[in-house]
Design a protein around this motif. Sequence first.
Motif, PDB file in Angstrom:
ATOM      1  N   VAL A 134       0.872  -1.170   0.000  1.00 18.11           N
ATOM      2  CA  VAL A 134       0.000   0.000   0.000  1.00 18.11           C
ATOM      3  C   VAL A 134       0.908   1.218   0.000  1.00 18.11           C
ATOM      4  CG1 VAL A 134      -1.780   1.254   1.259  1.00 18.11           C
ATOM      5  CG2 VAL A 134      -1.806  -1.258   1.220  1.00 18.11           C
ATOM      6  N   ARG A 135       0.711   2.096  -0.968  1.00 23.57           N
ATOM      7  CA  ARG A 135       1.556   3.286  -1.141  1.00 23.57           C
ATOM      8  C   ARG A 135       0.683   4.497  -1.414  1.00 23.57           C
ATOM      9  NH1 ARG A 135       6.835   1.833  -3.545  1.00 23.57           N
ATOM     10  NH2 ARG A 135       7.018  -0.392  -3.417  1.00 23.57           N
ATOM     11  N   GLY A 136       1.308   5.564  -1.822  1.00 24.72           N
ATOM     12  CA  GLY A 136       0.571   6.745  -2.250  1.00 24.72           C
ATOM     13  C   GLY A 136       0.404   7.761  -1.141  1.00 24.72           C
TER      14      GLY A 136
ATOM     15  N   ASP B 208       6.073  -5.578   5.261  1.00 21.47           N
ATOM     16  CA  ASP B 208       6.266  -4.271   5.888  1.00 21.47           C
ATOM     17  C   ASP B 208       5.146  -4.037   6.887  1.00 21.47           C
ATOM     18  OD1 ASP B 208       8.392  -4.034   4.196  1.00 21.47           O
ATOM     19  OD2 ASP B 208       7.552  -2.426   2.982  1.00 21.47           O
ATOM     20  N   MET B 209       5.500  -4.129   8.169  1.00 22.34           N
ATOM     21  CA  MET B 209       4.489  -3.955   9.211  1.00 22.34           C
ATOM     22  C   MET B 209       4.270  -2.474   9.499  1.00 22.34           C
ATOM     23  SD  MET B 209       6.327  -5.146  12.715  1.00 22.34           S
ATOM     24  CE  MET B 209       7.761  -4.310  13.354  1.00 22.34           C
ATOM     25  N   ARG B 210       3.114  -2.208  10.086  1.00 24.50           N
ATOM     26  CA  ARG B 210       2.735  -0.844  10.449  1.00 24.50           C
ATOM     27  C   ARG B 210       2.928  -0.621  11.941  1.00 24.50           C
ATOM     28  NH1 ARG B 210      -3.182  -1.414   8.301  1.00 24.50           N
ATOM     29  NH2 ARG B 210      -2.648  -3.566   8.800  1.00 24.50           N
ATOM     30  N   VAL B 211       3.056   0.640  12.299  1.00 24.58           N
ATOM     31  CA  VAL B 211       3.122   1.022  13.705  1.00 24.58           C
ATOM     32  C   VAL B 211       1.721   1.466  14.133  1.00 24.58           C
ATOM     33  CG1 VAL B 211       3.866   3.407  13.204  1.00 24.58           C
ATOM     34  CG2 VAL B 211       4.376   2.392  15.426  1.00 24.58           C
ATOM     35  N   ALA B 212       1.282   1.004  15.293  1.00 27.33           N
ATOM     36  CA  ALA B 212      -0.042   1.355  15.816  1.00 27.33           C
ATOM     37  C   ALA B 212      -0.029   2.786  16.368  1.00 27.33           C
ATOM     38  CB  ALA B 212      -0.455   0.359  16.895  1.00 27.33           C
ATOM     39  N   ASP B 213      -1.148   3.207  16.899  1.00 24.28           N
ATOM     40  CA  ASP B 213      -1.283   4.585  17.399  1.00 24.28           C
ATOM     41  C   ASP B 213      -0.967   4.713  18.888  1.00 24.28           C
ATOM     42  OD1 ASP B 213      -3.492   3.326  18.480  1.00 24.28           O
ATOM     43  OD2 ASP B 213      -4.938   4.803  17.759  1.00 24.28           O
ATOM     44  N   GLU B 214      -0.276   3.732  19.454  1.00 26.12           N
ATOM     45  CA  GLU B 214       0.110   3.748  20.874  1.00 26.12           C
ATOM     46  C   GLU B 214       1.623   3.905  20.976  1.00 26.12           C
ATOM     47  OE1 GLU B 214      -1.298   0.185  22.905  1.00 26.12           O
ATOM     48  OE2 GLU B 214      -2.736  -0.063  21.274  1.00 26.12           O
ATOM     49  N   PHE B 215       2.060   4.888  21.748  1.00 25.52           N
ATOM     50  CA  PHE B 215       3.488   5.151  21.902  1.00 25.52           C
ATOM     51  C   PHE B 215       3.814   5.398  23.371  1.00 25.52           C
ATOM     52  CE2 PHE B 215       2.114   6.657  17.765  1.00 25.52           C
ATOM     53  CZ  PHE B 215       3.072   6.169  16.897  1.00 25.52           C
ATOM     54  N   LYS B 216       5.010   5.021  23.758  1.00 25.72           N
ATOM     55  CA  LYS B 216       5.569   5.380  25.062  1.00 25.72           C
ATOM     56  C   LYS B 216       6.871   6.114  24.764  1.00 25.72           C
ATOM     57  CE  LYS B 216       3.699   1.626  27.884  1.00 25.72           C
ATOM     58  NZ  LYS B 216       2.929   2.430  28.806  1.00 25.72           N
TER      59      LYS B 216
ATOM     60  N   ILE C 257       1.844   7.850   1.690  1.00 27.21           N
ATOM     61  CA  ILE C 257       2.082   7.287   3.021  1.00 27.21           C
ATOM     62  C   ILE C 257       3.374   6.475   2.985  1.00 27.21           C
ATOM     63  CG2 ILE C 257      -0.377   7.157   3.594  1.00 27.21           C
ATOM     64  CD1 ILE C 257      -0.123   4.093   3.083  1.00 27.21           C
ATOM     65  N   ILE C 258       3.858   6.112   4.161  1.00 26.15           N
ATOM     66  CA  ILE C 258       5.006   5.211   4.233  1.00 26.15           C
ATOM     67  C   ILE C 258       4.455   3.806   4.019  1.00 26.15           C
ATOM     68  CG2 ILE C 258       6.903   4.382   5.670  1.00 26.15           C
ATOM     69  CD1 ILE C 258       6.767   7.197   7.044  1.00 26.15           C
ATOM     70  N   SER C 259       4.936   3.148   2.976  1.00 23.69           N
ATOM     71  CA  SER C 259       4.329   1.908   2.490  1.00 23.69           C
ATOM     72  C   SER C 259       4.323   0.794   3.534  1.00 23.69           C
ATOM     73  CB  SER C 259       5.039   1.433   1.221  1.00 23.69           C
ATOM     74  OG  SER C 259       6.381   1.115   1.496  1.00 23.69           O
ATOM     75  N   TYR C 260       3.355  -0.101   3.349  1.00 20.00           N
ATOM     76  CA  TYR C 260       3.225  -1.276   4.204  1.00 20.00           C
ATOM     77  C   TYR C 260       2.574  -2.397   3.417  1.00 20.00           C
ATOM     78  CZ  TYR C 260      -1.645   0.226   4.805  1.00 20.00           C
ATOM     79  OH  TYR C 260      -2.942   0.602   4.589  1.00 20.00           O
ATOM     80  N   GLY C 261       2.657  -3.604   3.958  1.00 19.82           N
ATOM     81  CA  GLY C 261       2.049  -4.770   3.328  1.00 19.82           C
ATOM     82  C   GLY C 261       3.097  -5.728   2.783  1.00 19.82           C
ATOM     83  N   LEU C 262       2.625  -6.693   2.006  1.00 21.07           N
ATOM     84  CA  LEU C 262       3.464  -7.757   1.472  1.00 21.07           C
ATOM     85  C   LEU C 262       4.456  -7.225   0.445  1.00 21.07           C
ATOM     86  CD1 LEU C 262       3.909 -10.865   1.483  1.00 21.07           C
ATOM     87  CD2 LEU C 262       2.223 -10.986  -0.363  1.00 21.07           C
TER      88      LEU C 262
END
Length: 184
Positions: free
Chosen positions: A27-29, A42-50, A31-36
């Motif tokens: 998935v592109r366009g 390419d994994m994504r980062v969730a919306d939770e951060f410490k 955004i920073i790409s992710y997927g197979l």
Amino acid sequence: MTIKSDRWIQVMAREYGMIEPFVAEQVRGGIISYGLSSYGYDMRVADEFKVFTNVFNTLVDPKHFDPRSFVDIRGDYCDIPPNSFALARSVEYFRIPRNVLCIVLGKSTIARCGIIVNVTPLEPEWCGYVTIEISNTTPLPARIYANEGIAQVLFLESDEPPLVSYADKAGKYQNQTGVVPPRL
């Protein structure tokens, strides 16, 4: 050990739930790409951060970790202060097969901004959301976008299973959810 292709990753994700949710293409366009990808995911980062903070002037000690070392941030992005560090987690839940070891490397778009992504190996039969270590090595704040690509997972298959897997030894990070700080 042999690196596994997109075909193998797709079969394992769809038939055995190795990656959930699974995105079968890049998935592109804007955004920073992710997927197979050809030989990885390419994994994504969730919306939770410490994010590390020195508000309480705590000592970072892996044997006696003080949760006040972090501030929790949830949102569409996270700005990591200069020369600082954050923990995050993957959007995807992983179930690593018994004869597979995964190595995770930061994406080039992130690395070229002076942001280093570190993930320890995903061991055979480890399951959970991946805790992602993100270091901002620059003298400027660095932005990480939630639900976009952060790192590539490479799947290495052995010709024989290990004597003891991560599940067999009841690893302390097995089935982790959320952003998990150090455990002893």
